[in-house]
Design a protein around this motif. Structure first.
Motif, PDB file in Angstrom:
ATOM      1  N   VAL A   1       0.854  -1.190   0.000  1.00 26.59           N
ATOM      2  CA  VAL A   1       0.000   0.000   0.000  1.00 26.59           C
ATOM      3  C   VAL A   1       0.887   1.236   0.000  1.00 26.59           C
ATOM      4  O   VAL A   1       1.825   1.329   0.795  1.00 26.59           O
ATOM      5  N   ARG A   2       0.601   2.157  -0.899  1.00 24.77           N
ATOM      6  CA  ARG A   2       1.387   3.392  -0.967  1.00 24.77           C
ATOM      7  C   ARG A   2       0.495   4.545  -1.412  1.00 24.77           C
ATOM      8  O   ARG A   2      -0.577   4.332  -1.991  1.00 24.77           O
ATOM      9  N   GLU A   3       0.961   5.758  -1.130  1.00 26.50           N
ATOM     10  CA  GLU A   3       0.201   6.931  -1.535  1.00 26.50           C
ATOM     11  C   GLU A   3       0.403   7.199  -3.023  1.00 26.50           C
ATOM     12  O   GLU A   3       1.517   7.074  -3.549  1.00 26.50           O
ATOM     13  N   ILE A   4      -0.670   7.579  -3.690  1.00 30.97           N
ATOM     14  CA  ILE A   4      -0.653   7.858  -5.117  1.00 30.97           C
ATOM     15  C   ILE A   4      -0.662   9.372  -5.330  1.00 30.97           C
ATOM     16  O   ILE A   4      -1.570  10.061  -4.862  1.00 30.97           O
ATOM     17  N   MET A   5       0.347   9.871  -5.999  1.00 30.66           N
ATOM     18  CA  MET A   5       0.428  11.288  -6.289  1.00 30.66           C
ATOM     19  C   MET A   5      -0.405  11.627  -7.533  1.00 30.66           C
ATOM     20  O   MET A   5      -0.666  10.756  -8.374  1.00 30.66           O
ATOM     21  N   GLU A   6      -0.801  12.877  -7.651  1.00 33.55           N
ATOM     22  CA  GLU A   6      -1.598  13.298  -8.792  1.00 33.55           C
ATOM     23  C   GLU A   6      -0.871  13.010 -10.090  1.00 33.55           C
ATOM     24  O   GLU A   6       0.309  13.309 -10.240  1.00 33.55           O
ATOM     25  N   GLY A   7      -1.567  12.387 -11.036  1.00 29.31           N
ATOM     26  CA  GLY A   7      -1.008  12.074 -12.335  1.00 29.31           C
ATOM     27  C   GLY A   7      -0.259  10.759 -12.390  1.00 29.31           C
ATOM     28  O   GLY A   7       0.132  10.315 -13.474  1.00 29.31           O
ATOM     29  N   GLU A   8      -0.074  10.110 -11.248  1.00 28.40           N
ATOM     30  CA  GLU A   8       0.679   8.857 -11.223  1.00 28.40           C
ATOM     31  C   GLU A   8      -0.085   7.716 -11.887  1.00 28.40           C
ATOM     32  O   GLU A   8       0.499   6.857 -12.548  1.00 28.40           O
ATOM     33  N   LEU A   9      -1.394   7.694 -11.695  1.00 32.74           N
ATOM     34  CA  LEU A   9      -2.240   6.680 -12.311  1.00 32.74           C
ATOM     35  C   LEU A   9      -3.230   7.348 -13.246  1.00 32.74           C
ATOM     36  O   LEU A   9      -3.689   8.462 -12.994  1.00 32.74           O
ATOM     37  N   ASP A  10      -3.581   6.660 -14.307  1.00 28.26           N
ATOM     38  CA  ASP A  10      -4.627   7.144 -15.194  1.00 28.26           C
ATOM     39  C   ASP A  10      -5.956   7.119 -14.442  1.00 28.26           C
ATOM     40  O   ASP A  10      -6.256   6.171 -13.706  1.00 28.26           O
TER      41      ASP A  10
END
Length: 199
Positions: free
Chosen positions: A25-34
């Protein structure tokens, strides 16, 4: 729409009990995933980040299994006109999802273990959220994690008009636009030491 507003204690007690080490589990930064990977419109995801939302996501072998969003500020509900405003001791979590094919794995408890660690590090004691009164599975999951109901709110919508009936302020409110949406201040008064933190 009928919601239960609940407060779930932030705890360092592990829900996964050490199992599921392969789940990351990790934090997702803006733009990292579609945005399509969240199964949400790109504009919705962008707006969440713009408003200070943070996202934690669970993976196994680099496959996205689910995610959890939270914010430390006011949250503007997107299903009805309402603003949920947790106090300084609380966060607001929303759009907690584990994809159907992964729902009976360790993804959900590992996701919440990580969320609790992050929130605890931020000095947060509670994570508040709204649950549909018609979603029994979600209600049961929250109760297993020690969540307590702090209010009930019903929203009757007809065209541009919305009538709000609630068990806490503002109790009754008629609104016709976002400018006069009801605002719910959430200040849990329960003692988190009496919940899952000590179980």
């Amino acid at each position: 729409f009928r919601y239960y507003l609940v407060a779930q204690p932030v705890t360092t007690v592990s829900f996964s009990k050490g199992r599921g080490a392969a789940f990351v589990v990790r934090e997702i930064m803006e733009g990292e995933l579609d945005a399509g990977q969240f199964d949400r419109p790109a504009a919705v995801i962008a707006e969440r980040y713009r408003r200070g939302g943070r996202c934690l996501a669970a993976f196994k072998n680099d496959v996205l299994l689910g995610y959890l969003w939270f914010t430390l500020g006011d949250y503007q509900e997107d299903e009805v006109r309402a603003v949920f405003a947790p106090d300084a001791s609380a966060a607001w979590d929303f759009d907690v999802q584990v994809f159907p094919q992964h729902q009976f794995t360790m993804a959900f408890p590992r996701l919440w273990d990580s969320a609790n660690l992050v929130l605890d590090g931020l000095g947060v004691r509670w994570s508040c959220s709204r649950i549909s009164a018609f979603n029994a599975a979600s209600g049961a999951a929250h109760r297993r994690m020690g969540a307590e109901r702090i209010a009930t709110a019903v929203f009757l919508v007809c065209g541009k008009w919305q009538l709000t009936l609630a068990t806490q302020l503002p109790f009754v409110q008629l609104s016709s636009s976002a400018a006069d949406a009801p605002r719910f201040r959430l200040a849990p008064t329960l003692d988190p030491r009496q919940t899952v933190a000590t179980k």
